[in-house]
Design a protein around this motif. Structure first.
Motif, mmCIF file in Angstrom:
data_model
loop_
_atom_site.group_PDB
_atom_site.id
_atom_site.type_symbol
_atom_site.label_atom_id
_atom_site.label_comp_id
_atom_site.label_asym_id
_atom_site.label_seq_id
_atom_site.Cartn_x
_atom_site.Cartn_y
_atom_site.Cartn_z
ATOM 1 N N ALA A 5 0.116 0.414 12.578
ATOM 2 C CA ALA A 5 -0.627 -0.330 13.608
ATOM 3 C C ALA A 5 0.004 -1.688 13.868
ATOM 4 O O ALA A 5 0.483 -2.364 12.955
ATOM 5 N N SER A 196 -9.657 -1.194 6.972
ATOM 6 C CA SER A 196 -10.264 -0.575 8.138
ATOM 7 C C SER A 196 -10.721 -1.614 9.155
ATOM 8 O O SER A 196 -10.448 -1.508 10.356
ATOM 9 N N GLY A 199 -7.585 -3.496 10.650
ATOM 10 C CA GLY A 199 -6.518 -2.734 11.286
ATOM 11 C C GLY A 199 -5.209 -2.790 10.538
ATOM 12 O O GLY A 199 -4.126 -2.772 11.135
ATOM 13 N N THR A 273 -7.144 4.919 6.754
ATOM 14 C CA THR A 273 -6.215 3.776 6.788
ATOM 15 C C THR A 273 -4.887 4.022 6.076
ATOM 16 O O THR A 273 -4.005 3.163 6.134
#
Length: 317
Positions: A5, A196, A199, A273
């Protein structure tokens, strides 16, 4: 492939651990392992500047040198390399000066223009966190590091790192490297929720519990296991509960025609995650199990079975 991410890093969902390179795997074996991993689709390599300073006669940086030599010789495309700072004998701690010098030394050993993912290996209570965060941010601004990350930090310290990074307007960590596996699930209480909500992806280490989750170590007597640097460490998990985990994992492994190790890695991949578990191979013959761990998908029922049998956590682990 899995996207980390807030980055442009697409990685194979299993990272090859470089802690064994130059230690239990010599240069030739390390090259063979790296070749096989890459040929099987692997493109994510994890190392640290301290590997393997604990070996008599070593000074640290041995793993990075081998990875760097392999990169220079093979010139693979699209490989993501992660390394870490704070534990090298010459670069201990996370002061701004140390972080900069250690990064430059790692770049030289790896032979790359920029470190893809740079981890703060362990927290440094003696250095103000603001100084460390700013130093990591400067490395990104100067192009020496692409993305920053943390390893072995508490949830509270990670939250503080993120807050400071935002206040300073510098790069925030995109990954956390915690101790996480079927027999060590404590981080589900704090690190996983933090990841979580923030991110941030997880890149767990000790994914195979020091070898126990390969199924090779089924006795608490290290003398009953095959000789290896990790035999005694792995044997500590061979409790009645640990053996129950191996039994369930073995049943699931048989259903997928893969190894217990592959199932343990696949279970981690199924967790919220998690980007890519880290697992190392000291022998070429171990690579196929790692690659399978990055590709086999467990059913929801199989994940639930493993969740149920591994709910316990050893109080002394």
């Amino acid at each position: 492939m899995t996207r980390i991410a807030r980055t442009d890093l697409d990685v194979f969902p299993l990272a090859l651990g470089g802690n064994v390179f130059g230690w239990t795997a010599d240069r030739d074996e390390s090259f063979a392992i790296l070749d096989a991993f890459h040929a099987g689709g692997g493109d994510f390599i994890d190392t640290a500047d301290a590997y393997s300073a604990w070996v008599p006669g070593h000074t640290g940086g041995e793993s990075e040198r081998i990875v760097g030599a392999w990169l220079a010789d093979r010139r693979p495309q699209g490989v993501t390399v992660a390394t870490k700072v704070s534990q090298h004998p010459q670069f201990r701690g996370l002061s701004a000066t140390t972080v900069r010098a250690a990064a430059e030394a790692s770049l030289e050993r790896l032979g790359v223009e920029a470190i893809d993912l740079y981890f703060a290996h362990y927290d440094d209570a003696e250095t103000p966190l603001e100084e460390t965060v700013a130093a990591f941010g400067q490395l990104v601004q100067d192009g020496l590091v692409r993305y920053t990350a943390v390893s072995n930090y508490s949830a509270d310290r990670i939250r503080e790192w993120v807050r400071i990074a935002r206040d300073l307007g510098v790069a925030e960590p995109v990954a956390i490297q915690p101790h996480y596996n079927l027999v060590h699930r404590e981080i589900e209480a704090d690190i996983v929720p933090l990841a979580s909500e923030s991110g941030i992806g997880l890149v767990p280490y000790f994914s195979l519990a020091k070898g126990f989750l390969t199924g090779k170590y089924r006795s608490t007597d290290a003398g009953d296991t095959a000789p290896s640097p990790r035999a005694a460490a792995a044997a500590q998990y061979a409790t009645p509960q640990g053996l129950q985990i191996l039994e369930v994992a073995g049943r699931i492994a048989a259903a997928h025609d893969v190894s217990i190790a592959s199932v343990a890695l696949a279970w981690l991949r199924a967790k919220p995650t998690v980007i890519a578990p880290i697992a190392s191979a000291s022998k070429l013959s171990q690579v196929p199990d790692l690659l399978a761990g990055g590709t086999v998908d467990l059913t929801a029922a199989e994940v639930a079975d493993l969740d149920d049998v591994s709910e316990w956590t050893p109080s002394d682990m």
